[in-house]
Design a protein around this motif. Structure first.
Motif, PDB file in Angstrom:
ATOM      1  N   TYR A  82       0.549   5.416   0.416  1.00 27.88           N
ATOM      2  CA  TYR A  82       0.333   6.546   1.876  1.00 27.88           C
ATOM      3  C   TYR A  82       0.575   8.314   1.016  1.00 27.88           C
ATOM      4  CZ  TYR A  82      -1.515   2.269   4.440  1.00 27.88           C
ATOM      5  OH  TYR A  82      -2.389   0.955   4.517  1.00 27.88           O
ATOM      6  N   PHE A 100       6.747  -0.085   7.436  1.00 29.54           N
ATOM      7  CA  PHE A 100       6.435   1.028   6.575  1.00 29.54           C
ATOM      8  C   PHE A 100       7.900   1.182   6.070  1.00 29.54           C
ATOM      9  CE2 PHE A 100       2.493   1.913   7.138  1.00 29.54           C
ATOM     10  CZ  PHE A 100       2.152   1.490   8.301  1.00 29.54           C
ATOM     11  N   ALA A 135       0.733  -1.492   0.160  1.00 31.03           N
ATOM     12  CA  ALA A 135       0.030  -0.014  -0.010  1.00 31.03           C
ATOM     13  C   ALA A 135       0.902   1.065  -0.437  1.00 31.03           C
ATOM     14  CB  ALA A 135      -0.958  -0.909   1.169  1.00 31.03           C
ATOM     15  N   TRP A 188      -8.292   6.152   9.713  1.00 31.40           N
ATOM     16  CA  TRP A 188      -6.803   6.800  10.496  1.00 31.40           C
ATOM     17  C   TRP A 188      -7.113   7.904  11.516  1.00 31.40           C
ATOM     18  CZ3 TRP A 188      -1.348   5.585  10.600  1.00 31.40           C
ATOM     19  CH2 TRP A 188      -1.436   4.897   9.371  1.00 31.40           C
ATOM     20  N   GLY A 189      -6.838   7.530  12.866  1.00 31.83           N
ATOM     21  CA  GLY A 189      -7.312   8.734  13.848  1.00 31.83           C
ATOM     22  C   GLY A 189      -6.592   9.996  13.147  1.00 31.83           C
ATOM     23  N   TYR A 232      -3.457   0.572  -3.061  1.00 32.29           N
ATOM     24  CA  TYR A 232      -3.647  -0.867  -2.390  1.00 32.29           C
ATOM     25  C   TYR A 232      -2.840  -2.143  -2.502  1.00 32.29           C
ATOM     26  CZ  TYR A 232      -8.620  -1.182  -3.367  1.00 32.29           C
ATOM     27  OH  TYR A 232      -9.831  -1.679  -3.559  1.00 32.29           O
ATOM     28  N   TYR A 285       4.953   7.015   1.679  1.00 28.30           N
ATOM     29  CA  TYR A 285       4.808   6.004   2.448  1.00 28.30           C
ATOM     30  C   TYR A 285       4.472   4.412   1.721  1.00 28.30           C
ATOM     31  CZ  TYR A 285       6.226   8.392   6.429  1.00 28.30           C
ATOM     32  OH  TYR A 285       7.106  10.126   7.685  1.00 28.30           O
ATOM     33  N   PHE A 333      -4.207   0.076   6.055  1.00 32.31           N
ATOM     34  CA  PHE A 333      -5.272   1.271   7.000  1.00 32.31           C
ATOM     35  C   PHE A 333      -5.726   2.219   5.884  1.00 32.31           C
ATOM     36  CE2 PHE A 333      -2.910  -0.745  10.245  1.00 32.31           C
ATOM     37  CZ  PHE A 333      -1.701  -1.061   9.873  1.00 32.31           C
ATOM     38  N   GLY A 384      -5.190  -5.553   5.070  1.00 28.14           N
ATOM     39  CA  GLY A 384      -4.268  -5.283   5.068  1.00 28.14           C
ATOM     40  C   GLY A 384      -3.737  -4.237   5.425  1.00 28.14           C
ATOM     41  N   TYR A 414      -1.505   7.236  16.665  1.00 25.77           N
ATOM     42  CA  TYR A 414      -2.711   6.669  16.080  1.00 25.77           C
ATOM     43  C   TYR A 414      -2.950   5.412  16.040  1.00 25.77           C
ATOM     44  CZ  TYR A 414      -0.587  10.209  12.922  1.00 25.77           C
ATOM     45  OH  TYR A 414       0.145  11.198  12.030  1.00 25.77           O
ATOM     46  N   TYR A 434       1.970  -5.754   3.284  1.00 22.58           N
ATOM     47  CA  TYR A 434       0.884  -6.129   4.119  1.00 22.58           C
ATOM     48  C   TYR A 434       1.265  -8.171   3.728  1.00 22.58           C
ATOM     49  CZ  TYR A 434      -2.743  -4.820   0.939  1.00 22.58           C
ATOM     50  OH  TYR A 434      -2.797  -4.386  -0.437  1.00 22.58           O
ATOM     51  N   TYR A 455       3.541  -5.747  10.462  1.00 21.74           N
ATOM     52  CA  TYR A 455       3.046  -5.065   9.205  1.00 21.74           C
ATOM     53  C   TYR A 455       4.177  -4.223   8.787  1.00 21.74           C
ATOM     54  CZ  TYR A 455      -1.311  -7.251   8.736  1.00 21.74           C
ATOM     55  OH  TYR A 455      -2.375  -7.745   9.218  1.00 21.74           O
ATOM     56  N   GLN A 489      -7.654   3.971  -4.299  1.00 21.78           N
ATOM     57  CA  GLN A 489      -8.324   4.359  -3.157  1.00 21.78           C
ATOM     58  C   GLN A 489      -9.403   4.778  -3.833  1.00 21.78           C
ATOM     59  OE1 GLN A 489      -9.205   2.404  -0.639  1.00 21.78           O
ATOM     60  NE2 GLN A 489      -9.881   3.313   0.959  1.00 21.78           N
ATOM     61  N   TRP A 526       3.771   0.388  12.951  1.00 25.99           N
ATOM     62  CA  TRP A 526       2.306  -0.363  13.487  1.00 25.99           C
ATOM     63  C   TRP A 526       2.811  -1.195  14.925  1.00 25.99           C
ATOM     64  CZ3 TRP A 526       1.840  -6.449  14.213  1.00 25.99           C
ATOM     65  CH2 TRP A 526       0.904  -6.733  14.299  1.00 25.99           C
ATOM     66  N   GLN A 531       3.955   0.488   2.301  1.00 22.02           N
ATOM     67  CA  GLN A 531       3.421  -0.337   4.159  1.00 22.02           C
ATOM     68  C   GLN A 531       3.218  -2.079   3.012  1.00 22.02           C
ATOM     69  OE1 GLN A 531      -0.094  -0.883   4.743  1.00 22.02           O
ATOM     70  NE2 GLN A 531       0.963  -2.397   6.308  1.00 22.02           N
ATOM     71  N   LEU A 578      -4.617   6.939   2.754  1.00 23.57           N
ATOM     72  CA  LEU A 578      -4.891   5.565   1.883  1.00 23.57           C
ATOM     73  C   LEU A 578      -4.749   5.911   0.218  1.00 23.57           C
ATOM     74  CD1 LEU A 578      -4.126   2.374   1.215  1.00 23.57           C
ATOM     75  CD2 LEU A 578      -6.172   2.383   1.308  1.00 23.57           C
ATOM     76  N   GLN A 607       1.184  11.170   3.587  1.00 24.63           N
ATOM     77  CA  GLN A 607       1.171  12.622   4.926  1.00 24.63           C
ATOM     78  C   GLN A 607       1.469  13.365   4.933  1.00 24.63           C
ATOM     79  OE1 GLN A 607       3.592  11.276   8.036  1.00 24.63           O
ATOM     80  NE2 GLN A 607       1.295  11.589   9.385  1.00 24.63           N
ATOM     81  N   LYS A 631      -0.778  16.034   9.833  1.00 22.64           N
ATOM     82  CA  LYS A 631      -2.315  15.259   9.628  1.00 22.64           C
ATOM     83  C   LYS A 631      -1.524  13.774  10.048  1.00 22.64           C
ATOM     84  CE  LYS A 631      -5.037  18.560   8.881  1.00 22.64           C
ATOM     85  NZ  LYS A 631      -6.039  19.417   9.097  1.00 22.64           N
ATOM     86  N   ALA A 632      -2.647  12.494   9.708  1.00 23.73           N
ATOM     87  CA  ALA A 632      -2.727  11.797   9.391  1.00 23.73           C
ATOM     88  C   ALA A 632      -2.170  11.248   8.044  1.00 23.73           C
ATOM     89  CB  ALA A 632      -3.833  10.529   9.649  1.00 23.73           C
ATOM     90  N   PRO A 633      -1.476  10.075   8.004  1.00 21.86           N
ATOM     91  CA  PRO A 633      -1.622   9.484   6.436  1.00 21.86           C
ATOM     92  C   PRO A 633      -3.039   9.104   6.146  1.00 21.86           C
ATOM     93  CG  PRO A 633       0.322   8.007   8.095  1.00 21.86           C
ATOM     94  CD  PRO A 633      -0.620   9.319   9.264  1.00 21.86           C
ATOM     95  N   GLN A 665      10.688   4.206   5.028  1.00 21.60           N
ATOM     96  CA  GLN A 665      11.179   4.951   5.503  1.00 21.60           C
ATOM     97  C   GLN A 665      10.704   6.471   5.295  1.00 21.60           C
ATOM     98  OE1 GLN A 665      13.247   3.411   3.507  1.00 21.60           O
ATOM     99  NE2 GLN A 665      14.479   5.202   2.348  1.00 21.60           N
TER     100      GLN A 665
END
Lengths: 107, 118
Positions: free
Chosen positions: A36, A98, A34, B108-109, A49, A87, B105, B103, B96, A91, A96, A55, B49, A89, A46, A38, A42-44, A100
């Motif tokens: 992401y 990620f 996947a 997210w919060g 995938y 990033y 994410f 598999g 988070y 799975y 899991y 997505q 994770w 990731q 998606l 960021q 803020k949060a990453p 760098q």
């Protein structure tokens, strides 16, 4: 653990450019990858995938490719809102993990 | 639309226990659809994770943290929680909560910064 290594770690580009970020895993992860995005504070989010599936709601200028251990994220016609950190990731197996991160900056 | 919101103390003393809660809306923590996860990001660094909890209370943890981590759920409040014991400065991070689906994410919060300091 499967390690994933991104390159480059940083990248400068201009609006309208096409850029590619790569991600290499330490073993075959069978497209279990996947991507992401960021932005600061803020949060990453998606983007893709299964290596290449977009997505819902993500612009079509984002695409993914690859197989086995090597994968890539391509952004066509960069927009101002695309300057962020990306990033990958894996799975394929737990834990899991990620990459760098790749910081995409405006040239 | 699934939404997640972390809550908990922003400051934890070294050697003490970090406790965070994630409130979920738009989905049930008891469903079989999502694995409810915790991920952390030290300031200026990448993502790690921590673990997840799934339907029926089954859990999986990152081996690097397994001895110190517990993830639990409270279906009556539609929440899940993280406990990390014996914290050190190395545990300072934005934490988070996230909904894991096949598999990856998907949700997210906003994240909450926890600083381990005396």
């Amino acid at each position: 653990d499967i390690q994933v290594t991104q390159s480059p770690s940083s990248l400068s580009a201009s609006v309208g450019d096409r850029v590619t970020i790569t991600c290499r895993a330490t073993q075959d992860i069978s497209n279990s990858l996947a991507w992401y995005q960021q932005t600061p504070g803020k949060a990453p989010k998606l983007l893709l995938y299964a290596a290449s599936r977009l997505q819902s709601g993500v612009p079509f200028r984002f695409s993914g490719s690859g197989s086995g251990t090597d994968y890539a994220l391509t952004i066509n016609s960069l927009q101002p809102e695309d300057f962020a950190t990306y990033y990958c990731q894996q799975y394929y197996s737990i834990p899991y993990t990620f990459g760098q991160g790749t910081k995409l900056e405006i040239k | 639309q699934v939404q997640l919101q972390e809550s908990g103390p922003g400051l934890v003393k070294p050697s003490e226990t970090l406790s965070l809660t994630c409130n979920v809306s738009g989905a049930s923590v008891s469903s079989k659809t999502y694995y409810w996860s915790w991920i952390r990001q030290p300031p200026g660094k990448g993502l790690e994770w921590i673990g997840y909890i799934y339907y029926g209370g089954s859990t999986s943890y990152n081996p690097s943290l397994k001895s110190r981590v517990t993830i639990s759920e409270d279906s009556s409040k539609n929440q899940f929680s993280l406990q990390l014991t014996s914290v050190t400065a190395a545990d300072t991070a934005v934490y988070y909560c996230a909904g894991l689906y096949h598999g990856h994410f998907d949700y997210w919060g906003q994240g909450t910064l926890v600083t381990a300091s005396s």
